[in-house]
Write a protein that holds these residues in place. Structure first.
Motif, PDB file in Angstrom:
ATOM      1  N   TRP A 109      -2.394  -1.321  -3.399  1.00 38.18           N
ATOM      2  CA  TRP A 109      -3.432  -0.345  -3.077  1.00 38.18           C
ATOM      3  C   TRP A 109      -2.770   1.024  -2.940  1.00 38.18           C
ATOM      4  O   TRP A 109      -1.569   1.107  -2.661  1.00 38.18           O
ATOM      5  CB  TRP A 109      -4.129  -0.693  -1.753  1.00 38.18           C
ATOM      6  CG  TRP A 109      -5.033  -1.879  -1.815  1.00 38.18           C
ATOM      7  CD1 TRP A 109      -4.670  -3.195  -1.930  1.00 38.18           C
ATOM      8  CD2 TRP A 109      -6.458  -1.863  -1.750  1.00 38.18           C
ATOM      9  NE1 TRP A 109      -5.780  -3.997  -1.946  1.00 38.18           N
ATOM     10  CE2 TRP A 109      -6.900  -3.208  -1.823  1.00 38.18           C
ATOM     11  CE3 TRP A 109      -7.416  -0.848  -1.618  1.00 38.18           C
ATOM     12  CZ2 TRP A 109      -8.250  -3.551  -1.778  1.00 38.18           C
ATOM     13  CZ3 TRP A 109      -8.760  -1.197  -1.568  1.00 38.18           C
ATOM     14  CH2 TRP A 109      -9.167  -2.529  -1.653  1.00 38.18           C
TER      15      TRP A 109
ATOM     16  N   ARG B 296       0.848  -1.196   0.000  1.00 40.27           N
ATOM     17  CA  ARG B 296       0.000   0.000   0.000  1.00 40.27           C
ATOM     18  C   ARG B 296       0.885   1.249   0.000  1.00 40.27           C
ATOM     19  O   ARG B 296       1.878   1.303   0.726  1.00 40.27           O
ATOM     20  CB  ARG B 296      -0.898  -0.003   1.232  1.00 40.27           C
ATOM     21  CG  ARG B 296      -1.986   1.064   1.170  1.00 40.27           C
ATOM     22  CD  ARG B 296      -2.698   1.337   2.487  1.00 40.27           C
ATOM     23  NE  ARG B 296      -2.808   0.260   3.434  1.00 40.27           N
ATOM     24  CZ  ARG B 296      -3.179   0.465   4.713  1.00 40.27           C
ATOM     25  NH1 ARG B 296      -3.463   1.686   5.135  1.00 40.27           N
ATOM     26  NH2 ARG B 296      -3.254  -0.558   5.556  1.00 40.27           N
TER      27      ARG B 296
ATOM     28  N   THR C 222      -0.728  -7.518  -4.596  1.00 39.99           N
ATOM     29  CA  THR C 222      -1.840  -6.602  -4.826  1.00 39.99           C
ATOM     30  C   THR C 222      -1.448  -5.234  -4.288  1.00 39.99           C
ATOM     31  O   THR C 222      -1.093  -5.104  -3.108  1.00 39.99           O
ATOM     32  CB  THR C 222      -3.120  -7.078  -4.126  1.00 39.99           C
ATOM     33  OG1 THR C 222      -3.494  -8.346  -4.660  1.00 39.99           O
ATOM     34  CG2 THR C 222      -4.249  -6.086  -4.319  1.00 39.99           C
TER      35      THR C 222
ATOM     36  N   PRO D  25      -6.579  -0.267  -6.837  1.00 43.07           N
ATOM     37  CA  PRO D  25      -7.694   0.344  -6.110  1.00 43.07           C
ATOM     38  C   PRO D  25      -7.191   1.436  -5.175  1.00 43.07           C
ATOM     39  O   PRO D  25      -6.060   1.380  -4.672  1.00 43.07           O
ATOM     40  CB  PRO D  25      -8.306  -0.821  -5.332  1.00 43.07           C
ATOM     41  CG  PRO D  25      -7.239  -1.846  -5.245  1.00 43.07           C
ATOM     42  CD  PRO D  25      -6.347  -1.668  -6.438  1.00 43.07           C
TER      43      PRO D  25
END
Length: 363
Positions: free
Chosen positions: A215, A186, A213, A243
């Motif tokens: 973010w 993130r 992933t 996202p």
């Protein structure tokens, strides 16, 4: 309509010195000595994108309150702290904060495109501080992450991690890609609103790696920060499959009224950014003039609850001083149980303050 300020300095120049702020009309000449004193302690940087949003004719302009230094910053309260959320108490190696079991903060850089006047790390960032982790310190930080298989998420913060070059970001992401137990990366940043031209395709590509992933949390505090350029920058990130969530700080004179807070949260959602945290102001030195009370924050959250979609609801949180983590401090709608009722019904308040029994009485 957003008022656009015409600058006297070159369009590409970030304002960093009191004389530049005075020349642009963002500060009064008779306050030069005080402004210089503030600048000697806390960094100043106002990008062209931000400067263009400031209304010189409004002494309480909400954009200016976030970025233009004020005399009040020289006054600190006894309970304010250089490290208000206790990063240092949870820093096992340089550049890492490991407060919660499954995640770490990773701070590879200590500079920002802009310097917020309420920043909780204002004593640690800016000119005169270490600009970034050394190669050796970065390697040690990554080794720490490798050695702790409970770490599921690595949160890049700083400074602003997107101030790193795409090449350097790619190098660090490649290292993280090889760490099996890390699943989520993130990034916390101001750049899409503070300097949207920096959100290039190369930078966005550097944030991604096939095995993790990614973010991205965007920090914005006022709906006027969502210019057309900022919206394009956010879309570039989201369209790349990253996202986004929001982070905002509740600030006196910036977003501490229902209409502004509502417009801010709607702006996030319109840009496909899910509201995440609304932070109560931290106890950083010289920031008392920007902090609200908790009661004021709770009242604002009640107003949001009744007036906007559930998509627009952030969680109102307080970072407990001393390194004890965030606590939700929003209004409580579930009141005590009705002890006189044999079925132990609860009293539940709606967003208007009306109280209801749950389960309701039969019939």
């Amino acid at each position: 309509m957003t008022k656009v300020t015409q600058l006297n300095t070159p369009a590409s120049a970030t304002l960093r010195h009191p004389e530049e702020l005075i020349a642009e009309g963002f500060a009064a000449a008779d306050g030069r000595a005080t402004l210089t004193e503030v600048a000697a302690r806390y960094a100043i940087a106002v990008t062209p994108a931000v400067a263009a949003l400031i209304d010189r004719d409004d002494p309480d302009d909400p954009i200016a309150r976030q970025y233009i230094p004020r005399a009040e910053e020289l006054s600190s309260l006894a309970f304010e702290r250089d490290d208000p959320i206790g990063d240092a108490a949870h820093a096992p190696v340089e550049g890492i904060v490991h407060r919660h079991r499954d995640r770490v903060l990773f701070k590879p850089v200590h500079v920002c495109a802009v310097y917020c006047r309420f920043c909780f790390r204002r004593e640690m960032v800016g000119p005169g501080k270490d600009n970034a982790l050394s190669r050796e310190a970065t390697a040690a930080a990554l080794d720490y992450i490798r050695a702790h298989d409970e770490i599921w998420e690595v949160i890049f913060t700083g400074g602003d991690p997107l101030m790193l070059s795409p090449r350097r970001l790619s190098e660090i992401m490649a290292e993280l890609a090889a760490i099996e137990h890390v699943k989520i990366v993130r990034f916390h940043t101001r750049l899409p609103v503070a300097d949207p031209t920096r959100i290039t395709p190369d930078l966005v590509q550097a944030l991604r790696t096939p095995s993790k992933t990614t973010w991205l949390a965007l920090h914005a505090n006022h709906p006027r920060e969502f210019t057309a350029a900022a919206r394009v920058a956010c879309a570039r990130i989201i369209d790349a499959g990253i996202p986004m969530v929001s982070q905002s700080v509740l600030l006196r004179g910036v977003n501490d009224d229902p209409d502004t807070l509502e417009a801010l949260m709607r702006a996030f959602v319109e840009c496909r950014i899910k509201p995440y945290y609304l932070h109560h102001g931290d106890l950083a030195p010289g920031t008392a003039h920007l902090r609200t009370t908790l009661a004021e924050g709770q009242a604002l959250m009640r107003a949001l609850r009744g007036n906007v979609s559930g998509l627009c609801q952030p969680e109102y949180v307080l970072d407990i001083p001393g390194g004890y983590g965030k606590a939700p401090v929003g209004p409580n709608y579930l009141l005590d149980a009705d002890g006189t009722d044999p079925n132990s019904r609860y009293r539940v308040a709606d967003y208007c303050g009306e109280v209801h029994l749950y389960p309701p009485r039969s019939g």
